[in-house]
Scaffold this motif. Structure first.
Motif, PDB file in Angstrom:
ATOM      1  N   ARG A  64      25.262  43.771   4.101  1.00 40.93           N
ATOM      2  CA  ARG A  64      25.903  45.081   4.116  1.00 40.93           C
ATOM      3  C   ARG A  64      25.629  45.797   5.433  1.00 40.93           C
ATOM      4  N   PHE A  65      26.679  46.407   5.947  1.00 32.27           N
ATOM      5  CA  PHE A  65      26.603  47.201   7.167  1.00 32.27           C
ATOM      6  C   PHE A  65      27.277  48.532   6.853  1.00 32.27           C
ATOM      7  N   ALA A  66      26.569  49.624   7.006  1.00 30.84           N
ATOM      8  CA  ALA A  66      27.139  50.920   6.651  1.00 30.84           C
ATOM      9  C   ALA A  66      26.446  52.026   7.426  1.00 30.84           C
ATOM     10  N   THR A  67      27.117  53.158   7.481  1.00 33.59           N
ATOM     11  CA  THR A  67      26.514  54.333   8.102  1.00 33.59           C
ATOM     12  C   THR A  67      25.160  54.626   7.472  1.00 33.59           C
ATOM     13  N   TYR A  68      25.085  54.507   6.139  1.00 30.64           N
ATOM     14  CA  TYR A  68      23.844  54.859   5.445  1.00 30.64           C
ATOM     15  C   TYR A  68      22.748  53.803   5.581  1.00 30.64           C
ATOM     16  N   THR A  69      23.073  52.603   6.087  1.00 32.65           N
ATOM     17  CA  THR A  69      22.027  51.594   6.316  1.00 32.65           C
ATOM     18  C   THR A  69      21.470  51.663   7.735  1.00 32.65           C
ATOM     19  N   GLY A  70      22.064  52.513   8.572  1.00 35.60           N
ATOM     20  CA  GLY A  70      21.627  52.604   9.961  1.00 35.60           C
ATOM     21  C   GLY A  70      22.354  51.662  10.892  1.00 35.60           C
ATOM     22  N   PRO A 112      23.903  53.533  -5.523  1.00 35.13           N
ATOM     23  CA  PRO A 112      24.815  53.179  -6.624  1.00 35.13           C
ATOM     24  C   PRO A 112      26.137  52.584  -6.135  1.00 35.13           C
ATOM     25  N   GLY A 113      26.081  51.331  -5.695  1.00 34.54           N
ATOM     26  CA  GLY A 113      27.294  50.654  -5.261  1.00 34.54           C
ATOM     27  C   GLY A 113      27.536  50.786  -3.772  1.00 34.54           C
ATOM     28  N   ILE A 114      28.771  50.541  -3.371  1.00 32.49           N
ATOM     29  CA  ILE A 114      29.127  50.468  -1.959  1.00 32.49           C
ATOM     30  C   ILE A 114      28.938  51.796  -1.228  1.00 32.49           C
ATOM     31  N   MET A 115      28.958  52.921  -1.942  1.00 34.72           N
ATOM     32  CA  MET A 115      28.797  54.230  -1.309  1.00 34.72           C
ATOM     33  C   MET A 115      27.359  54.510  -0.878  1.00 34.72           C
ATOM     34  N   GLY A 116      26.400  53.711  -1.355  1.00 38.67           N
ATOM     35  CA  GLY A 116      25.008  54.001  -1.035  1.00 38.67           C
ATOM     36  C   GLY A 116      24.598  55.351  -1.601  1.00 38.67           C
ATOM     37  N   TRP A 117      23.683  56.033  -0.920  1.00 39.89           N
ATOM     38  CA  TRP A 117      23.215  57.320  -1.444  1.00 39.89           C
ATOM     39  C   TRP A 117      24.302  58.388  -1.405  1.00 39.89           C
ATOM     40  N   TYR A 118      25.366  58.173  -0.610  1.00 45.48           N
ATOM     41  CA  TYR A 118      26.472  59.138  -0.592  1.00 45.48           C
ATOM     42  C   TYR A 118      27.148  59.258  -1.959  1.00 45.48           C
ATOM     43  N   ALA A 119      26.965  58.267  -2.826  1.00 45.61           N
ATOM     44  CA  ALA A 119      27.545  58.344  -4.170  1.00 45.61           C
ATOM     45  C   ALA A 119      27.018  59.547  -4.943  1.00 45.61           C
ATOM     46  N   TRP A 120      25.814  60.012  -4.592  1.00 46.30           N
ATOM     47  CA  TRP A 120      25.228  61.162  -5.283  1.00 46.30           C
ATOM     48  C   TRP A 120      25.724  62.496  -4.722  1.00 46.30           C
ATOM     49  N   ALA A 121      26.399  62.481  -3.577  1.00 45.09           N
ATOM     50  CA  ALA A 121      26.945  63.723  -3.017  1.00 45.09           C
ATOM     51  C   ALA A 121      28.108  64.178  -3.891  1.00 45.09           C
ATOM     52  N   ASP A 147      23.140  45.796  13.351  1.00 44.17           N
ATOM     53  CA  ASP A 147      21.980  46.515  12.849  1.00 44.17           C
ATOM     54  C   ASP A 147      20.738  45.844  13.417  1.00 44.17           C
ATOM     55  N   ARG A 148      19.592  46.099  12.839  1.00 49.05           N
ATOM     56  CA  ARG A 148      18.350  45.575  13.423  1.00 49.05           C
ATOM     57  C   ARG A 148      18.240  44.057  13.314  1.00 49.05           C
ATOM     58  N   ARG A 149      18.985  43.450  12.379  1.00 45.71           N
ATOM     59  CA  ARG A 149      18.837  42.011  12.138  1.00 45.71           C
ATOM     60  C   ARG A 149      20.068  41.192  12.517  1.00 45.71           C
ATOM     61  N   TYR A 150      21.267  41.793  12.394  1.00 48.52           N
ATOM     62  CA  TYR A 150      22.486  41.003  12.520  1.00 48.52           C
ATOM     63  C   TYR A 150      23.519  41.678  13.422  1.00 48.52           C
ATOM     64  N   ARG A 151      24.469  40.857  13.832  1.00 47.16           N
ATOM     65  CA  ARG A 151      25.658  41.330  14.553  1.00 47.16           C
ATOM     66  C   ARG A 151      26.873  40.730  13.852  1.00 47.16           C
ATOM     67  N   LEU A 152      27.842  41.571  13.512  1.00 46.92           N
ATOM     68  CA  LEU A 152      29.032  41.130  12.792  1.00 46.92           C
ATOM     69  C   LEU A 152      30.259  41.385  13.655  1.00 46.92           C
ATOM     70  N   GLU A 153      31.013  40.320  13.922  1.00 48.53           N
ATOM     71  CA  GLU A 153      32.224  40.411  14.734  1.00 48.53           C
ATOM     72  C   GLU A 153      33.438  40.191  13.838  1.00 48.53           C
ATOM     73  N   LEU A 154      34.372  41.145  13.859  1.00 47.06           N
ATOM     74  CA  LEU A 154      35.559  41.090  13.015  1.00 47.06           C
ATOM     75  C   LEU A 154      36.807  41.249  13.878  1.00 47.06           C
ATOM     76  N   SER A 155      37.805  40.421  13.610  1.00 44.19           N
ATOM     77  CA  SER A 155      39.084  40.543  14.300  1.00 44.19           C
ATOM     78  C   SER A 155      40.194  40.280  13.291  1.00 44.19           C
ATOM     79  N   ALA A 156      40.891  41.342  12.898  1.00 47.33           N
ATOM     80  CA  ALA A 156      41.937  41.249  11.878  1.00 47.33           C
ATOM     81  C   ALA A 156      43.304  41.259  12.542  1.00 47.33           C
ATOM     82  N   ARG A 157      44.107  40.251  12.245  1.00 49.73           N
ATOM     83  CA  ARG A 157      45.458  40.140  12.787  1.00 49.73           C
ATOM     84  C   ARG A 157      46.426  40.872  11.872  1.00 49.73           C
ATOM     85  N   ARG A 158      47.146  41.862  12.397  1.00 45.44           N
ATOM     86  CA  ARG A 158      48.055  42.672  11.602  1.00 45.44           C
ATOM     87  C   ARG A 158      49.360  41.930  11.303  1.00 45.44           C
TER      88      ARG A 158
END
Length: 330
Positions: free
Chosen positions: A231-237, A130-139, A256-267
């Motif tokens: 989507r990349f999340a703890t609950y997606t593995g 249910p949204g961005i929380m994944g199954w954790y939304a039900w906790a 994850d098993r299919r992709y690699r995401l590189e992020l660099s945020a300048r403060r």
């Protein structure tokens, strides 16, 4: 409606108010990011409610260009929420996924006007996720829940802010929200929907998550690009390959098993916002809307799916960051 029915309805509708029947401490807030067409004006409008010893409703306003913020306080009795959808009123101010109408006039300033939002897309909702929380939304007893109501949309209308007329028509917006008992003890969050490729949006967060008497380092990242959500999340593995936080930037690599995401945020320099704890709303979160984020999404075979730089990025680095970094990667 009995508490179980309300919990199910609210879980499957992350945008709506979740506080009916909740015992303190409880908070809920919606985050509206507003950037004008020329990208000269940038604001965050954050309506919400805090239930506890110092119970009250509020509207926070952050001027992302000047880093000045104001906290407009209201009585709890001034807060109203629809029982089955996202529609909230705080005094004479109204908020929904499609429109906000502001009539603020107090000793901190005057803000009035109406903004309409067109073409937004929310994080998908299903029974199992249910949204961005994944199954954790039900906790039922998570410290903090999160929702993305619009990755990117067009803005129509304008605001009068302390005598200045700001035309937001043709600008871009983003909407998300949080609710629960408290913000995490330590977290990083950043977001941008201003890339060279239109309708591309990134939201990313990693935090200390209390769980069953212990805690883990959990994360949620969504890249909306060309009508597809990566989507990349703890609950997606997915796994954090590396995370580094300095005074100048946040560098984060996820795979994850299919992709690699590189992020660099300048403060960049930001303004101080209040955040919920279990006892009060404390002025301790520095948020900038002047950051930038470099994004590169590739397949595990090295093929580039997206590469770009996000402008007008909102960024928060808050709390126990050494503890967050020291935790074993989820």
């Amino acid at each position: 409606m009995n508490p179980l029915s309300h919990f199910v309805r609210a879980t499957l509708n992350p945008a709506m108010y979740h506080g009916d029947g909740k015992n303190p401490p409880f908070f809920e807030g919606w985050y509206f990011k507003l950037i004008d067409a020329a990208e000269n004006q940038r604001y965050a409008i954050i309506p919400g409610v805090f239930l506890g010893e110092d119970a009250h409703a509020f509207i926070q306003v952050l001027n992302g260009r000047t880093a000045q913020s104001t906290y407009h306080r209201f009585e709890v009795a001034d807060f109203w929420a629809a029982p089955d959808k996202f529609e909230v009123r705080i005094g004479n101010n109204c908020f929904s996924e499609d429109v906000i109408s502001l009539k603020i006039n107090d000793n901190l300033g005057q803000i009035s006007g109406q903004l309409k939002f067109e073409g937004g897309t929310a994080w998908p909702v299903s029974v199992t996720s249910p949204g961005i929380m994944g199954w954790y939304a039900w906790a039922p007893k998570m410290e903090c829940y999160h929702g993305v109501l619009s990755f990117d949309h067009e803005i129509r209308g304008g605001l009068q802010i302390n005598g200045e007329t700001i035309n937001f028509s043709g600008g871009r917006g983003y909407i998300e929200k949080d609710w629960g008992q408290s913000f995490p003890a330590g977290y990083v969050w950043f977001q941008s929907n201003h890339f060279a490729t239109p309708r591309t949006s990134l939201t990313a967060s990693i935090a200390v998550i209390p769980w069953l008497g212990s805690a883990f380092r959990g994360f949620i990242v969504g890249l909306w690009h060309q009508g597809k959500l990566y989507r990349f999340a703890t609950y997606t593995g997915a796994k954090t390959e590396s995370l580094a936080i300095t005074d100048d930037k946040v560098t984060w690599v996820i795979r994850d098993r299919r992709y690699r995401l590189e992020l660099s945020a300048r403060r960049a320099e930001g303004g101080l916002l209040r955040e919920p704890t279990t006892s009060e709303m404390l002025a301790r979160v520095e948020e900038t809307m002047l950051a930038s984020v470099e994004v590169r999404l590739i397949t595990r075979k090295g093929e580039t799916i997206f590469e770009g730089r996000g402008r007008n990025a909102a960024l928060e680095v808050n709390g126990d960051i050494p503890g967050l970094l020291a935790m074993a990667a989820a």
